[in-house]
Design an enzyme around this catalytic site. Structure first.
Site, PDB file in Angstrom:
ATOM      1  N   ASN A  10      15.126 -25.197  41.584  1.00 23.98           N
ATOM      2  CA  ASN A  10      16.077 -24.225  42.129  1.00 23.98           C
ATOM      3  C   ASN A  10      16.723 -24.837  43.365  1.00 23.98           C
ATOM      4  OD1 ASN A  10      17.455 -22.066  43.186  1.00 23.98           O
ATOM      5  ND2 ASN A  10      15.644 -20.792  43.564  1.00 23.98           N
ATOM      6  N   LYS A  12      18.989 -23.682  45.119  1.00 25.36           N
ATOM      7  CA  LYS A  12      19.469 -22.654  46.079  1.00 25.36           C
ATOM      8  C   LYS A  12      20.892 -23.011  46.499  1.00 25.36           C
ATOM      9  CE  LYS A  12      14.737 -21.606  47.078  1.00 25.36           C
ATOM     10  NZ  LYS A  12      13.742 -21.054  47.972  1.00 25.36           N
ATOM     11  N   HIS A  99      14.980 -13.526  42.227  1.00 26.27           N
ATOM     12  CA  HIS A  99      14.408 -14.391  43.261  1.00 26.27           C
ATOM     13  C   HIS A  99      14.215 -13.592  44.546  1.00 26.27           C
ATOM     14  CE1 HIS A  99      13.874 -17.569  46.170  1.00 26.27           C
ATOM     15  NE2 HIS A  99      13.518 -18.332  45.154  1.00 26.27           N
ATOM     16  N   GLU A 101      14.804 -14.229  47.495  1.00 29.62           N
ATOM     17  CA  GLU A 101      15.955 -14.249  48.423  1.00 29.62           C
ATOM     18  C   GLU A 101      17.013 -13.239  47.992  1.00 29.62           C
ATOM     19  OE1 GLU A 101      16.390 -18.483  48.135  1.00 29.62           O
ATOM     20  OE2 GLU A 101      14.446 -18.644  49.146  1.00 29.62           O
ATOM     21  N   GLY A 177       9.460 -21.984  50.993  1.00 26.18           N
ATOM     22  CA  GLY A 177      10.147 -22.707  52.058  1.00 26.18           C
ATOM     23  C   GLY A 177       9.353 -22.819  53.347  1.00 26.18           C
ATOM     24  N   SER A 217       6.723 -23.789  47.951  1.00 27.07           N
ATOM     25  CA  SER A 217       6.318 -25.035  48.607  1.00 27.07           C
ATOM     26  C   SER A 217       5.596 -26.007  47.677  1.00 27.07           C
ATOM     27  CB  SER A 217       5.475 -24.737  49.855  1.00 27.07           C
ATOM     28  OG  SER A 217       6.242 -24.019  50.808  1.00 27.07           O
TER      29      SER A 217
END
Ligand code: G3P
Length: 254
Positions: A10, A12, A99, A101, A177, A217
């Protein structure tokens, strides 16, 4: 039936330039990747079609492309959105939905994510459906209640057959992240609970066949132990998907 290992990258809202994107995709297209793994990369919307075209131009039909989001309608006055029908028409096979986010920064509810999932499946796309708890939810002991609520929104909308088009990405928000990867035991515990939930809420065979991948991560270092867990069927990789390390993560079972 053994579940095929699945590794998604991903990107992003990265990389910042087309030149970097080209370099990233060319490196991946030329890499020696484990043929027993499904590999999917999700560039930003602007780069979805060029990425698919670049892979094709490089003669690479192995790496597939995903969008990072889509809307519920096939066309119309929805400024800024991409429709599942447009993705299908562009021969983009996958879309990431739900997701964290999107859920947090863009206020997407579980009901809305479920509607999007249904719309994408109806259009013939496969969906990487993201779920996961925040740190506060984990500390409050509600991890399973949270992921079950996120999945419960989807369950009534899909037939048992349609679950073959879903890959569930368990992504604990606190691990995304942050460099704080879940331990193999933490991830395995939730993956097993998700499989158990699917068995009861949908069917034992859907539970057995649905890929449940881990995100948060993931690194070359953490991947082997996570991948050795019985209910971890792959990864959704963020930051490391922008680095050569992604190739080692794809090849973790080799
Ligand atoms: O979707 C992938 C993701 O949210 C994990 O990101 O950067 O922690 O690997 P990262």
């Amino acid at each position: 039936m053994a579940r095929k290992f699945f590794v998604g990258g991903n990107f992003k809202m990265n990389p910042a330039t087309r030149a970097e994107k080209v370099k990233l995709v060319e490196t991946l297209a030329a890499a020696d990747l484990d043929p027993n793994v499904d590999v999917v990369i999700a560039p930003p919307a602007l780069y979805v079609i060029p990425t698919a075209e670049l892979l094709k131009a490089k003669g690479n039909s192995f790496v597939k492309v995903a969008a990072q989001n889509c809307y519920i309608k096939s066309s119309g006055a929805f400024t800024g959105e991409t429709s599942p029908a447009q993705l299908a028409d562009a021969e983009i096979p996958y879309v990431i939905l739900g997701h964290s986010e999107r859920r947090t920064l863009f206020h997407e509810t579980s009901a809305f994510v479920a509607q999007k999932t249904k719309a994408a499946i109806d259009t013939g796309l496969s969906v990487i459906l993201c779920i996961g708890e925040t740190l506060a939810e984990r500390e409050a002991g509600t991890t399973l209640a949270v992921v079950e609520e996120q999945l419960n929104a989807v369950v009534p909308l899909l037939s048992a057959e349609e679950w073959s088009k879903i890959v569930i990405a368990y992504e604990p928000v606190w691990a995304i992240g942050t460099g704080k990867v879940a331990t193999a035991a933490q991830a395995q515990e939730v993956h097993a609970a998700i499989r158990n939930f699917l068995s009861k809420a949908v069917s034992p065979s859907v539970a057995e066949n649905t890929r449940i991948i881990y995100g948060g991560s993931v690194s070359e270092k953490a991947a082997p132990e996570l991948a050795s867990q019985p209910d971890i069927d792959g990864f959704l990789v963020g930051g490391a998907s922008l680095k050569p390390e992604f190739i080692a993560i794809v090849n973790v079972l080799r």
